[in-house]
Design a protein around this motif. Structure first.
Motif, PDB file in Angstrom:
ATOM      1  N   LYS A  88     -11.876 -24.063   9.571  1.00 59.29           N
ATOM      2  CA  LYS A  88     -10.972 -22.991   9.993  1.00 59.29           C
ATOM      3  C   LYS A  88     -10.608 -23.279  11.440  1.00 59.29           C
ATOM      4  O   LYS A  88     -11.492 -23.516  12.262  1.00 59.29           O
ATOM      5  CB  LYS A  88     -11.670 -21.633   9.914  1.00 59.29           C
ATOM      6  CG  LYS A  88     -12.016 -21.192   8.519  1.00 59.29           C
ATOM      7  CD  LYS A  88     -12.711 -19.833   8.583  1.00 59.29           C
ATOM      8  CE  LYS A  88     -13.164 -19.387   7.216  1.00 59.29           C
ATOM      9  NZ  LYS A  88     -13.867 -18.090   7.290  1.00 59.29           N
ATOM     10  N   ARG A  89      -9.310 -23.255  11.753  1.00 61.38           N
ATOM     11  CA  ARG A  89      -8.868 -23.619  13.096  1.00 61.38           C
ATOM     12  C   ARG A  89      -7.956 -22.554  13.685  1.00 61.38           C
ATOM     13  O   ARG A  89      -7.129 -21.980  12.989  1.00 61.38           O
ATOM     14  CB  ARG A  89      -8.129 -24.950  13.066  1.00 61.38           C
ATOM     15  CG  ARG A  89      -9.048 -26.079  12.686  1.00 61.38           C
ATOM     16  CD  ARG A  89      -8.359 -27.395  12.744  1.00 61.38           C
ATOM     17  NE  ARG A  89      -9.342 -28.437  12.500  1.00 61.38           N
ATOM     18  CZ  ARG A  89      -9.064 -29.611  12.009  1.00 61.38           C
ATOM     19  NH1 ARG A  89      -7.813 -29.928  11.712  1.00 61.38           N
ATOM     20  NH2 ARG A  89     -10.013 -30.499  11.828  1.00 61.38           N
ATOM     21  N   THR A  90      -8.117 -22.359  14.972  1.00 58.99           N
ATOM     22  CA  THR A  90      -7.240 -21.489  15.746  1.00 58.99           C
ATOM     23  C   THR A  90      -6.725 -22.312  16.921  1.00 58.99           C
ATOM     24  O   THR A  90      -7.511 -22.973  17.605  1.00 58.99           O
ATOM     25  CB  THR A  90      -8.011 -20.261  16.270  1.00 58.99           C
ATOM     26  OG1 THR A  90      -8.550 -19.548  15.160  1.00 58.99           O
ATOM     27  CG2 THR A  90      -7.098 -19.351  17.080  1.00 58.99           C
ATOM     28  N   ILE A  91      -5.408 -22.273  17.135  1.00 56.00           N
ATOM     29  CA  ILE A  91      -4.799 -23.038  18.223  1.00 56.00           C
ATOM     30  C   ILE A  91      -4.130 -22.056  19.178  1.00 56.00           C
ATOM     31  O   ILE A  91      -3.361 -21.188  18.753  1.00 56.00           O
ATOM     32  CB  ILE A  91      -3.772 -24.048  17.683  1.00 56.00           C
ATOM     33  CG1 ILE A  91      -4.451 -25.013  16.718  1.00 56.00           C
ATOM     34  CG2 ILE A  91      -3.112 -24.804  18.836  1.00 56.00           C
ATOM     35  CD1 ILE A  91      -3.493 -25.875  15.936  1.00 56.00           C
ATOM     36  N   PHE A 141       0.217 -31.012  16.259  1.00 54.31           N
ATOM     37  CA  PHE A 141      -0.525 -30.443  15.139  1.00 54.31           C
ATOM     38  C   PHE A 141       0.344 -30.508  13.899  1.00 54.31           C
ATOM     39  O   PHE A 141       1.479 -30.026  13.901  1.00 54.31           O
ATOM     40  CB  PHE A 141      -0.918 -28.990  15.434  1.00 54.31           C
ATOM     41  CG  PHE A 141      -1.653 -28.321  14.313  1.00 54.31           C
ATOM     42  CD1 PHE A 141      -2.949 -28.679  14.018  1.00 54.31           C
ATOM     43  CD2 PHE A 141      -1.046 -27.344  13.552  1.00 54.31           C
ATOM     44  CE1 PHE A 141      -3.641 -28.073  12.981  1.00 54.31           C
ATOM     45  CE2 PHE A 141      -1.715 -26.728  12.514  1.00 54.31           C
ATOM     46  CZ  PHE A 141      -3.021 -27.092  12.228  1.00 54.31           C
ATOM     47  N   HIS A 142      -0.170 -31.105  12.841  1.00 53.66           N
ATOM     48  CA  HIS A 142       0.517 -31.169  11.547  1.00 53.66           C
ATOM     49  C   HIS A 142      -0.283 -30.347  10.561  1.00 53.66           C
ATOM     50  O   HIS A 142      -1.515 -30.391  10.565  1.00 53.66           O
ATOM     51  CB  HIS A 142       0.597 -32.613  11.030  1.00 53.66           C
ATOM     52  CG  HIS A 142       1.411 -33.507  11.898  1.00 53.66           C
ATOM     53  ND1 HIS A 142       2.775 -33.581  11.819  1.00 53.66           N
ATOM     54  CD2 HIS A 142       1.057 -34.350  12.891  1.00 53.66           C
ATOM     55  CE1 HIS A 142       3.220 -34.444  12.713  1.00 53.66           C
ATOM     56  NE2 HIS A 142       2.193 -34.919  13.377  1.00 53.66           N
ATOM     57  N   ASP A 143       0.399 -29.633   9.688  1.00 53.34           N
ATOM     58  CA  ASP A 143      -0.290 -28.787   8.725  1.00 53.34           C
ATOM     59  C   ASP A 143       0.440 -28.847   7.392  1.00 53.34           C
ATOM     60  O   ASP A 143       1.668 -28.917   7.353  1.00 53.34           O
ATOM     61  CB  ASP A 143      -0.318 -27.349   9.250  1.00 53.34           C
ATOM     62  CG  ASP A 143      -1.151 -26.420   8.399  1.00 53.34           C
ATOM     63  OD1 ASP A 143      -2.103 -26.892   7.751  1.00 53.34           O
ATOM     64  OD2 ASP A 143      -0.847 -25.214   8.382  1.00 53.34           O
ATOM     65  N   THR A 144      -0.317 -28.847   6.339  1.00 50.79           N
ATOM     66  CA  THR A 144       0.224 -28.730   4.998  1.00 50.79           C
ATOM     67  C   THR A 144      -0.449 -27.544   4.343  1.00 50.79           C
ATOM     68  O   THR A 144      -1.677 -27.504   4.254  1.00 50.79           O
ATOM     69  CB  THR A 144      -0.045 -29.988   4.161  1.00 50.79           C
ATOM     70  OG1 THR A 144       0.538 -31.107   4.832  1.00 50.79           O
ATOM     71  CG2 THR A 144       0.523 -29.863   2.758  1.00 50.79           C
ATOM     72  N   ALA A 145       0.317 -26.567   3.937  1.00 54.48           N
ATOM     73  CA  ALA A 145      -0.241 -25.379   3.280  1.00 54.48           C
ATOM     74  C   ALA A 145       0.063 -25.462   1.798  1.00 54.48           C
ATOM     75  O   ALA A 145       1.194 -25.716   1.398  1.00 54.48           O
ATOM     76  CB  ALA A 145       0.351 -24.116   3.877  1.00 54.48           C
TER      77      ALA A 145
END
Length: 150
Positions: A88-91, A141-145
């Protein structure tokens, strides 16, 4: 920069017990034995990222500064056989502090991208809390949901 990997320099590794303030910060229970590892990640001779990680000592036996100089996750997965399941990440973006200025090459930079992560193994145990402090001009930051239907 995507093909270049920063090399970590471990600055410190120590074992301590989680007090109330550390438990609130990390999510580890009060009284937990923690191994704290601080690493500076260097790319092209520039200190760009400061990581401070708190690991549950019982979950990561043998974790040392020497291991952190190479790859902590290679050690956890390859040597200890841990299955790392999720994080779990918070930026956020935060003002740089004196500790950042002491360890990172941040001349002319007032703010850093800060990623806080809680990482869990396949049994659901949170074994790591890490705060990574990045120069904003080198942070991406790259994200795939993926959405699952219930």
């Amino acid at each position: 920069m995507s093909s270049m990997i920063p090399k970590p320099r471990a600055r410190a590794s120590r074992t301590s017990s989680s007090d109330e303030a550390l438990a609130e910060l990390t999510g580890h229970p009060i009284g937990s034995r923690l191994i704290t590892v601080e690493r500076v990640r260097v790319l092209n001779g520039r200190a760009l990222i400061l990581d401070r990680s708190y690991f549950l000592a019982d979950a990561v036996p043998g974790l040392t500064a020497e291991v952190a100089e190479r790859s902590i996750y290679d050690y956890l997965e390859g040597v200890l056989g841990m299955v790392i399941e999720t994080s779990k990440r918070t930026i956020t973006v935060e003002r740089a502090c004196a500790h950042d200025a002491e360890l990172l090459d941040i001349e002319g930079v007032d703010y850093l991208a800060v990623m806080r992560s809680q990482t869990f193994d396949s049994q659901g145990l949170m074994f790591e809390y890490t705060e990574s402090r990045h120069r904003p001009d080198t942070f991406c930051f790259h994200d795939t949901a993926t959405r699952s239907r219930l």
